[in-house]
Motif scaffolding. Structure first.
Motif, PDB file in Angstrom:
ATOM      1  N   UNK A  61     -47.704 -80.259  21.033  1.00 14.12           N
ATOM      2  CA  UNK A  61     -47.470 -80.668  19.645  1.00 14.12           C
ATOM      3  C   UNK A  61     -45.959 -80.681  19.419  1.00 14.12           C
ATOM      4  N   UNK A  62     -45.485 -81.757  18.848  1.00 12.58           N
ATOM      5  CA  UNK A  62     -44.066 -81.845  18.508  1.00 12.58           C
ATOM      6  C   UNK A  62     -43.963 -82.068  17.014  1.00 12.58           C
ATOM      7  N   UNK A  63     -43.281 -81.166  16.342  1.00 10.23           N
ATOM      8  CA  UNK A  63     -43.074 -81.303  14.900  1.00 10.23           C
ATOM      9  C   UNK A  63     -41.788 -82.092  14.724  1.00 10.23           C
ATOM     10  N   UNK A  64     -41.906 -83.266  14.172  1.00  9.51           N
ATOM     11  CA  UNK A  64     -40.712 -84.104  14.047  1.00  9.51           C
ATOM     12  C   UNK A  64     -39.822 -83.601  12.916  1.00  9.51           C
ATOM     13  N   UNK A  65     -38.520 -83.791  13.048  1.00 10.47           N
ATOM     14  CA  UNK A  65     -37.621 -83.388  11.963  1.00 10.47           C
ATOM     15  C   UNK A  65     -37.827 -84.295  10.751  1.00 10.47           C
ATOM     16  N   UNK A  77     -45.465 -75.200  10.164  1.00 13.36           N
ATOM     17  CA  UNK A  77     -44.551 -74.151  10.597  1.00 13.36           C
ATOM     18  C   UNK A  77     -44.903 -73.717  12.010  1.00 13.36           C
ATOM     19  N   UNK A  78     -43.963 -73.797  12.946  1.00 10.33           N
ATOM     20  CA  UNK A  78     -44.261 -73.265  14.286  1.00 10.33           C
ATOM     21  C   UNK A  78     -44.347 -71.747  14.233  1.00 10.33           C
ATOM     22  N   UNK A  79     -45.349 -71.196  14.911  1.00 10.76           N
ATOM     23  CA  UNK A  79     -45.546 -69.747  14.934  1.00 10.76           C
ATOM     24  C   UNK A  79     -45.141 -69.148  16.283  1.00 10.76           C
ATOM     25  N   UNK A  80     -44.569 -69.925  17.120  1.00 17.60           N
ATOM     26  CA  UNK A  80     -44.180 -69.496  18.461  1.00 17.60           C
ATOM     27  C   UNK A  80     -44.179 -70.711  19.363  1.00 17.60           C
ATOM     28  N   UNK A  81     -44.206 -70.466  20.646  1.00 16.99           N
ATOM     29  CA  UNK A  81     -44.167 -71.585  21.595  1.00 16.99           C
ATOM     30  C   UNK A  81     -45.520 -72.251  21.777  1.00 16.99           C
ATOM     31  N   UNK A  82     -46.593 -71.608  21.337  1.00 17.87           N
ATOM     32  CA  UNK A  82     -47.919 -72.176  21.595  1.00 17.87           C
ATOM     33  C   UNK A  82     -48.799 -72.336  20.361  1.00 17.87           C
ATOM     34  N   UNK A  83     -48.290 -72.057  19.168  1.00 15.59           N
ATOM     35  CA  UNK A  83     -49.149 -72.208  17.991  1.00 15.59           C
ATOM     36  C   UNK A  83     -48.328 -72.655  16.784  1.00 15.59           C
ATOM     37  N   UNK A  84     -49.041 -73.213  15.824  1.00 13.75           N
ATOM     38  CA  UNK A  84     -48.399 -73.631  14.575  1.00 13.75           C
ATOM     39  C   UNK A  84     -49.354 -73.423  13.424  1.00 13.75           C
ATOM     40  N   UNK A  85     -48.781 -73.423  12.215  1.00 16.15           N
ATOM     41  CA  UNK A  85     -49.565 -73.232  10.995  1.00 16.15           C
ATOM     42  C   UNK A  85     -49.396 -74.478  10.139  1.00 16.15           C
ATOM     43  N   UNK A  86     -50.485 -74.949   9.617  1.00 22.56           N
ATOM     44  CA  UNK A  86     -50.488 -76.112   8.744  1.00 22.56           C
ATOM     45  C   UNK A  86     -50.993 -75.651   7.383  1.00 22.56           C
ATOM     46  N   UNK A  87     -50.234 -75.942   6.346  1.00 23.02           N
ATOM     47  CA  UNK A  87     -50.673 -75.570   4.997  1.00 23.02           C
ATOM     48  C   UNK A  87     -50.427 -76.743   4.069  1.00 23.02           C
ATOM     49  N   UNK A  88     -51.186 -76.799   2.998  1.00 23.68           N
ATOM     50  CA  UNK A  88     -51.026 -77.862   2.011  1.00 23.68           C
ATOM     51  C   UNK A  88     -49.925 -77.451   1.042  1.00 23.68           C
ATOM     52  N   UNK A  89     -48.998 -78.365   0.738  1.00 19.48           N
ATOM     53  CA  UNK A  89     -47.901 -78.008  -0.170  1.00 19.48           C
ATOM     54  C   UNK A  89     -48.389 -77.578  -1.556  1.00 19.48           C
ATOM     55  N   UNK A  90     -49.463 -78.187  -2.038  1.00 23.56           N
ATOM     56  CA  UNK A  90     -49.954 -77.847  -3.374  1.00 23.56           C
ATOM     57  C   UNK A  90     -50.919 -76.660  -3.362  1.00 23.56           C
ATOM     58  N   UNK A  98     -53.340 -73.559  14.597  1.00 23.47           N
ATOM     59  CA  UNK A  98     -53.738 -74.314  15.776  1.00 23.47           C
ATOM     60  C   UNK A  98     -52.995 -73.784  16.995  1.00 23.47           C
ATOM     61  N   UNK A  99     -53.640 -73.820  18.141  1.00 20.38           N
ATOM     62  CA  UNK A  99     -53.020 -73.406  19.397  1.00 20.38           C
ATOM     63  C   UNK A  99     -52.923 -74.599  20.334  1.00 20.38           C
ATOM     64  N   UNK A 100     -51.822 -74.690  21.046  1.00 17.07           N
ATOM     65  CA  UNK A 100     -51.561 -75.772  21.994  1.00 17.07           C
ATOM     66  C   UNK A 100     -50.984 -75.169  23.270  1.00 17.07           C
ATOM     67  N   UNK A 101     -50.831 -76.000  24.286  1.00 13.95           N
ATOM     68  CA  UNK A 101     -50.161 -75.541  25.496  1.00 13.95           C
ATOM     69  C   UNK A 101     -48.683 -75.301  25.217  1.00 13.95           C
ATOM     70  N   UNK A 102     -48.120 -76.101  24.320  1.00 13.63           N
ATOM     71  CA  UNK A 102     -46.703 -75.930  23.957  1.00 13.63           C
ATOM     72  C   UNK A 102     -46.472 -76.599  22.617  1.00 13.63           C
ATOM     73  N   UNK A 103     -45.694 -75.934  21.752  1.00 17.25           N
ATOM     74  CA  UNK A 103     -45.314 -76.492  20.444  1.00 17.25           C
ATOM     75  C   UNK A 103     -43.809 -76.634  20.440  1.00 17.25           C
ATOM     76  N   UNK A 104     -43.347 -77.815  20.075  1.00 20.52           N
ATOM     77  CA  UNK A 104     -41.912 -78.083  19.983  1.00 20.52           C
ATOM     78  C   UNK A 104     -41.525 -78.129  18.514  1.00 20.52           C
ATOM     79  N   UNK A 105     -40.580 -77.297  18.134  1.00 21.00           N
ATOM     80  CA  UNK A 105     -40.130 -77.213  16.750  1.00 21.00           C
ATOM     81  C   UNK A 105     -39.260 -78.434  16.415  1.00 21.00           C
ATOM     82  N   UNK A 106     -39.007 -78.699  15.127  1.00 18.79           N
ATOM     83  CA  UNK A 106     -38.228 -79.867  14.736  1.00 18.79           C
ATOM     84  C   UNK A 106     -36.795 -79.841  15.281  1.00 18.79           C
TER      85      UNK A 106
END
Length: 110
Positions: A61-65, A77-90, A98-106
């Motif tokens: 997963x790559x979170x684009x800037x 929000x990346x939670x580390x190298x292998x997971x991220x958190x998705x939340x609704x702004x409202x 979510x967990x992945x093999x690798x998460x790339x931060x923006x």
């Protein structure tokens, strides 16, 4: 004496039969053991193929800037190298992890 001789010959015949049955049984046992070894070899081969197929699928997963002019809502929000958190702004209390093999931060380059 004649009866003893007949019984001795009959005993020898029965021993020969048992010996031949024993050899036949031993040969059959060897055949079945070979079959088990072949089956085990095939099972290991198939298991390795399955593991290879599972292992060859990687999910990144790559979170684009944010682009200029976009509002930064921090909904991903990346939670580390292998997971991220998705939340609704409202609705920030409702979030998904979510967990992945690798998460790339923006801020990480390609």
């Amino acid at each position: 004496k004649g009866e003893v001789k007949v019984l001795t010959e009959r005993l020898k015949c029965e021993e020969d039969k048992l010996h031949s049955v024993g050899l036949t049984s031993e040969a059959r046992v060897n055949e079945l053991e070979d079959l088990i070894r072949q089956g085990e070899h095939e099972r290991r081969k198939m298991h390795n193929i399955i593991q290879e197929l599972r292992g060859n699928v990687r999910v990144f997963a790559r979170i684009r800037p944010f682009l200029p002019g976009e509002k930064n809502t921090d909904s991903i929000t990346p939670l580390g190298e292998t997971s991220l958190r998705l939340s609704k702004p409202n609705n920030p209390e409702r979030e998904y992890k979510f967990s992945f093999d690798r998460v790339f931060a923006p801020n990480e380059g390609q």
